[in-house]
Scaffold this motif. Structure first.
Motif, PDB file in Angstrom:
ATOM      1  N   LEU A 109     -38.176 -24.204  26.928  1.00  0.00           N
ATOM      2  CA  LEU A 109     -37.222 -23.288  27.450  1.00  0.00           C
ATOM      3  C   LEU A 109     -35.571 -23.959  27.753  1.00  0.00           C
ATOM      4  O   LEU A 109     -35.933 -25.336  27.566  1.00  0.00           O
ATOM      5  N   GLN A 110     -34.646 -23.106  27.671  1.00  0.00           N
ATOM      6  CA  GLN A 110     -33.279 -23.613  27.825  1.00  0.00           C
ATOM      7  C   GLN A 110     -33.304 -24.491  29.155  1.00  0.00           C
ATOM      8  O   GLN A 110     -33.859 -24.032  30.283  1.00  0.00           O
ATOM      9  N   GLY A 111     -32.691 -25.475  29.026  1.00  0.00           N
ATOM     10  CA  GLY A 111     -32.280 -26.423  30.151  1.00  0.00           C
ATOM     11  C   GLY A 111     -33.635 -27.410  30.564  1.00  0.00           C
ATOM     12  O   GLY A 111     -33.648 -28.171  31.336  1.00  0.00           O
ATOM     13  N   SER A 112     -34.822 -27.305  29.707  1.00  0.00           N
ATOM     14  CA  SER A 112     -35.827 -28.147  29.842  1.00  0.00           C
ATOM     15  C   SER A 112     -35.608 -29.681  29.381  1.00  0.00           C
ATOM     16  O   SER A 112     -35.982 -30.450  29.831  1.00  0.00           O
ATOM     17  N   GLY A 113     -34.479 -29.900  28.583  1.00  0.00           N
ATOM     18  CA  GLY A 113     -34.154 -31.235  27.989  1.00  0.00           C
ATOM     19  C   GLY A 113     -34.381 -31.207  26.691  1.00  0.00           C
ATOM     20  O   GLY A 113     -34.748 -32.241  25.935  1.00  0.00           O
ATOM     21  N   LYS A 114     -34.544 -30.038  26.040  1.00  0.00           N
ATOM     22  CA  LYS A 114     -34.996 -30.028  24.625  1.00  0.00           C
ATOM     23  C   LYS A 114     -34.104 -30.674  23.391  1.00  0.00           C
ATOM     24  O   LYS A 114     -34.620 -31.437  22.708  1.00  0.00           O
ATOM     25  N   THR A 115     -32.875 -30.758  23.721  1.00  0.00           N
ATOM     26  CA  THR A 115     -31.843 -31.026  22.669  1.00  0.00           C
ATOM     27  C   THR A 115     -31.795 -32.763  23.073  1.00  0.00           C
ATOM     28  O   THR A 115     -31.912 -33.362  21.908  1.00  0.00           O
ATOM     29  N   THR A 116     -31.557 -32.951  24.295  1.00  0.00           N
ATOM     30  CA  THR A 116     -31.641 -34.337  24.630  1.00  0.00           C
ATOM     31  C   THR A 116     -32.809 -35.084  24.026  1.00  0.00           C
ATOM     32  O   THR A 116     -32.889 -36.163  23.467  1.00  0.00           O
ATOM     33  N   THR A 117     -33.999 -34.472  24.245  1.00  0.00           N
ATOM     34  CA  THR A 117     -35.386 -35.080  23.928  1.00  0.00           C
ATOM     35  C   THR A 117     -35.390 -35.131  22.313  1.00  0.00           C
ATOM     36  O   THR A 117     -35.991 -36.146  21.819  1.00  0.00           O
ATOM     37  N   ALA A 119     -33.018 -35.796  20.343  1.00  0.00           N
ATOM     38  CA  ALA A 119     -32.312 -36.758  19.818  1.00  0.00           C
ATOM     39  C   ALA A 119     -33.015 -38.308  20.287  1.00  0.00           C
ATOM     40  O   ALA A 119     -32.969 -39.156  19.610  1.00  0.00           O
ATOM     41  N   LYS A 120     -33.474 -38.054  21.612  1.00  0.00           N
ATOM     42  CA  LYS A 120     -34.174 -39.346  21.944  1.00  0.00           C
ATOM     43  C   LYS A 120     -35.360 -39.789  21.030  1.00  0.00           C
ATOM     44  O   LYS A 120     -35.672 -40.960  20.662  1.00  0.00           O
ATOM     45  N   LEU A 121     -36.013 -38.644  20.675  1.00  0.00           N
ATOM     46  CA  LEU A 121     -37.092 -38.858  19.712  1.00  0.00           C
ATOM     47  C   LEU A 121     -36.605 -39.469  18.360  1.00  0.00           C
ATOM     48  O   LEU A 121     -37.414 -40.436  17.810  1.00  0.00           O
ATOM     49  N   ASN A 141     -27.629 -18.693  19.160  1.00  0.00           N
ATOM     50  CA  ASN A 141     -26.798 -18.063  20.030  1.00  0.00           C
ATOM     51  C   ASN A 141     -25.805 -19.137  20.979  1.00  0.00           C
ATOM     52  O   ASN A 141     -24.913 -18.462  21.534  1.00  0.00           O
ATOM     53  N   ARG A 142     -25.913 -20.140  20.943  1.00  0.00           N
ATOM     54  CA  ARG A 142     -25.257 -21.178  21.658  1.00  0.00           C
ATOM     55  C   ARG A 142     -24.559 -22.403  20.732  1.00  0.00           C
ATOM     56  O   ARG A 142     -25.165 -23.354  20.608  1.00  0.00           O
ATOM     57  N   PRO A 143     -23.429 -21.937  20.272  1.00  0.00           N
ATOM     58  CA  PRO A 143     -22.600 -22.991  19.585  1.00  0.00           C
ATOM     59  C   PRO A 143     -22.566 -24.299  20.245  1.00  0.00           C
ATOM     60  O   PRO A 143     -22.476 -25.227  19.391  1.00  0.00           O
ATOM     61  N   GLU A 147     -23.216 -28.043  18.546  1.00  0.00           N
ATOM     62  CA  GLU A 147     -22.171 -29.041  18.903  1.00  0.00           C
ATOM     63  C   GLU A 147     -22.981 -30.442  19.472  1.00  0.00           C
ATOM     64  O   GLU A 147     -22.550 -31.430  19.130  1.00  0.00           O
ATOM     65  N   GLN A 148     -23.787 -30.007  20.564  1.00  0.00           N
ATOM     66  CA  GLN A 148     -24.279 -30.936  21.350  1.00  0.00           C
ATOM     67  C   GLN A 148     -25.272 -31.840  20.693  1.00  0.00           C
ATOM     68  O   GLN A 148     -24.977 -33.213  20.674  1.00  0.00           O
ATOM     69  N   LEU A 149     -25.955 -31.256  19.785  1.00  0.00           N
ATOM     70  CA  LEU A 149     -26.984 -32.098  18.998  1.00  0.00           C
ATOM     71  C   LEU A 149     -26.264 -32.977  17.738  1.00  0.00           C
ATOM     72  O   LEU A 149     -26.406 -33.869  17.851  1.00  0.00           O
ATOM     73  N   VAL A 274     -42.728 -39.228  27.854  1.00  0.00           N
ATOM     74  CA  VAL A 274     -41.965 -38.812  29.136  1.00  0.00           C
ATOM     75  C   VAL A 274     -40.632 -38.895  29.260  1.00  0.00           C
ATOM     76  O   VAL A 274     -40.044 -40.165  28.806  1.00  0.00           O
ATOM     77  N   GLY A 275     -39.678 -38.240  29.712  1.00  0.00           N
ATOM     78  CA  GLY A 275     -38.219 -38.453  29.707  1.00  0.00           C
ATOM     79  C   GLY A 275     -38.027 -39.079  31.021  1.00  0.00           C
ATOM     80  O   GLY A 275     -38.257 -38.580  32.074  1.00  0.00           O
ATOM     81  N   LEU A 276     -36.948 -40.213  31.166  1.00  0.00           N
ATOM     82  CA  LEU A 276     -36.871 -40.843  32.306  1.00  0.00           C
ATOM     83  C   LEU A 276     -35.486 -40.895  32.559  1.00  0.00           C
ATOM     84  O   LEU A 276     -35.151 -41.849  33.194  1.00  0.00           O
ATOM     85  N   GLY A 277     -34.642 -40.018  32.322  1.00  0.00           N
ATOM     86  CA  GLY A 277     -32.934 -40.021  32.507  1.00  0.00           C
ATOM     87  C   GLY A 277     -32.425 -39.459  31.116  1.00  0.00           C
ATOM     88  O   GLY A 277     -32.831 -38.948  30.335  1.00  0.00           O
ATOM     89  N   GLU A 278     -31.009 -39.468  31.427  1.00  0.00           N
ATOM     90  CA  GLU A 278     -30.156 -38.821  30.627  1.00  0.00           C
ATOM     91  C   GLU A 278     -29.834 -39.663  29.219  1.00  0.00           C
ATOM     92  O   GLU A 278     -29.277 -39.235  28.021  1.00  0.00           O
ATOM     93  N   LYS A 279     -29.959 -40.884  29.349  1.00  0.00           N
ATOM     94  CA  LYS A 279     -29.753 -41.950  28.260  1.00  0.00           C
ATOM     95  C   LYS A 279     -30.667 -41.732  27.116  1.00  0.00           C
ATOM     96  O   LYS A 279     -31.868 -41.520  27.274  1.00  0.00           O
TER      97      LYS A 279
HETATM   98  P1  GDP Z   1     -31.994 -27.807  26.558  1.00  0.00           P
HETATM   99  O1  GDP Z   1     -31.366 -26.790  27.047  1.00  0.00           O
HETATM  100  O2  GDP Z   1     -33.316 -27.934  26.748  1.00  0.00           O
HETATM  101  O3  GDP Z   1     -31.414 -28.508  25.269  1.00  0.00           O
HETATM  102  O4  GDP Z   1     -31.513 -29.075  27.543  1.00  0.00           O
HETATM  103  P2  GDP Z   1     -30.815 -30.330  27.164  1.00  0.00           P
HETATM  104  O5  GDP Z   1     -31.233 -31.221  26.457  1.00  0.00           O
HETATM  105  O6  GDP Z   1     -29.258 -29.878  27.101  1.00  0.00           O
HETATM  106  O7  GDP Z   1     -30.631 -31.013  28.898  1.00  0.00           O
HETATM  107  C1  GDP Z   1     -30.314 -30.401  29.953  1.00  0.00           C
HETATM  108  C2  GDP Z   1     -29.936 -31.390  30.981  1.00  0.00           C
HETATM  109  O8  GDP Z   1     -30.946 -32.559  31.378  1.00  0.00           O
HETATM  110  C3  GDP Z   1     -28.707 -32.402  30.254  1.00  0.00           C
HETATM  111  O9  GDP Z   1     -27.920 -32.948  31.371  1.00  0.00           O
HETATM  112  C4  GDP Z   1     -29.734 -33.641  30.094  1.00  0.00           C
HETATM  113  O10 GDP Z   1     -28.839 -35.014  30.105  1.00  0.00           O
HETATM  114  C5  GDP Z   1     -30.854 -33.500  31.162  1.00  0.00           C
HETATM  115  N1  GDP Z   1     -31.820 -34.108  30.820  1.00  0.00           N
HETATM  116  C6  GDP Z   1     -32.827 -34.123  29.934  1.00  0.00           C
HETATM  117  N2  GDP Z   1     -33.896 -34.881  29.733  1.00  0.00           N
HETATM  118  C7  GDP Z   1     -33.771 -35.645  31.298  1.00  0.00           C
HETATM  119  C8  GDP Z   1     -34.629 -36.487  31.511  1.00  0.00           C
HETATM  120  O11 GDP Z   1     -35.638 -36.959  31.219  1.00  0.00           O
HETATM  121  N3  GDP Z   1     -34.341 -36.815  33.274  1.00  0.00           N
HETATM  122  C9  GDP Z   1     -32.822 -36.586  33.607  1.00  0.00           C
HETATM  123  N4  GDP Z   1     -32.520 -37.018  34.713  1.00  0.00           N
HETATM  124  N5  GDP Z   1     -31.903 -35.659  32.781  1.00  0.00           N
HETATM  125  C10 GDP Z   1     -32.689 -35.177  31.657  1.00  0.00           C
END
Ligand code: GDP
Length: 297
Positions: A109-117, A119-121, A141-143, A147-149, A274-279
């Motif tokens: 789902l949107q906001g789950s951290g998919k795009t961040t994950t 890149a992390k992976l 649907n979301r330019p 861009e973020q990726l 497991v995701g443990l932060g934004e970095k």
């Molecule tokens: P997407 O809409 O599912 O693609 O979500 P995003 O990858 O854009 O992530 C949404 C927000 O959650 C961003 O601000 C990320 O930095 C944050 N985020 C993603 N994974 C984690 C995590 O493991 N821990 C924390 N604290 N924040 C995270």
């Protein structure tokens, strides 16, 4: 914030007669506390119920040795069972990314951290396994998400598929596949579009992309702070597109990680990371011991 299970059980057993083995009454009283502890850790109710049921059978009649209190004995039984459910059996500890270019489909789902994950992976595969990775965003649907990726890709030194406006998700997936083959990539990752809620359009699109890419791994990204929701999301995605592994994000937060147990118990799908932060380095392999400790408090 929470009372841990050992403290709770200490209280229960103080009120009960100490015997050489756990009696049915002991266990019944203890299991109420176990259930409450699981619910407070955000384990979904049906999962907490069935978990307690399986534990009850195991705990009744269990010998209590001199070196432990009945409470400690119950905690141990609960802990061992948690590990068993969380760990599953015989899962590979690496992703199936042989036969390059190997497609990895990222869903959630949107906001789950998919795009961040994603890149992390990709970074993990590049750094640890020396793989050449190509990432592509399918979020037409979301330019901003596309861009973020691209920005994350630059940050971590991983290529992203150039964005062409007006393409459909399936067209992008096809182009990614072609580019990955021609460019000699080991892996290509497809970051599919998220929606705020699961809907038909989302699922139809993910299915169409899956059929084009034929992914080696389909990773579901789920917010680890959601209990029952996480299970619903996982069940739905698994039925519709087939999930091979789960990534639980936001495990750096205050949550107790009960979603991990619910997820594993209901879907049977392995939690891989497991995701443990934004970095970009904040992604770790799933560790059942750690999560079990956290659930028990
Ligand atoms: P997407 O809409 O599912 O693609 O979500 P995003 O990858 O854009 O992530 C949404 C927000 O959650 C961003 O601000 C990320 O930095 C944050 N985020 C993603 N994974 C984690 C995590 O493991 N821990 C924390 N604290 N924040 C995270």
């Amino acid at each position: 914030m929470f009372e841990n299970l050992s403290d709770r059980l200490g209280g229960v057993f103080d009120r009960l007669t100490k015997q050489g083995a756990l009696s049915e009454d002991d266990v019944t009283a203890a299991m109420r506390e176990v259930r409450t502890a699981l619910l407070e850790a955000d384990v979904s109710l049906p999962v907490a119920r069935s978990f307690v049921k399986s534990i009850t059978a195991k705990a009744t009649g269990a010998a209590v040795t001199r070196s432990v209190t009945p409470g400690q004995q119950v905690v141990k039984i609960v802990h061992d069972e948690l590990i068993k459910v969380l760990q599953g059996e015989g899962e590979p500890d690496t992703l199936r990314i042989d036969n390059p270019p190997a497609p990895i489909l990222m869903v959630g789902l949107q906001g789950s951290g998919k795009t961040t994950t994603t890149a992390k992976l990709a970074k993990r595969l590049k750094d640890r396994e020396k793989k050449r990775v190509l990432m592509a965003s399918l979020d037409t649907n979301r330019p901003a998400a596309m861009e973020q990726l691209a920005i994350l890709g630059q940050q971590i030194g991983v290529d992203t598929l150039p964005i062409i406006k007006g393409e459909s998700a399936v067209q992008i997936a096809k182009r990614a596949k072609q580019q990955a083959s021609l460019g000699g990539y080991d892996v290509y990752m497809l970051d599919t579009a998220g929606r705020l809620h699961i809907d038909e359009t989302l699922m139809d699109e993910v299915q169409a992309v899956r059929d084009v890419a034929n992914p080696r791994e389909t990773m579901l990204v789920v917010d680890g702070l959601t209990g029952q929701d996480a299970v619903n999301v996982a069940t739905e995605f698994d039925q519709k597109v087939g999930v091979s592994g789960v990534v639980l994000t936001r495990m750096d937060g205050d949550g107790r990680g009960g979603a991990a147990l619910s997820m594993r118990a209901v879907t049977g799908k392995p939690i891989r990371f497991v995701g443990l932060g934004e970095k970009m380095d904040a992604l770790e392999a799933f560790d059942a011991q750690r999560i079990a400790g956290r659930i028990l408090g």
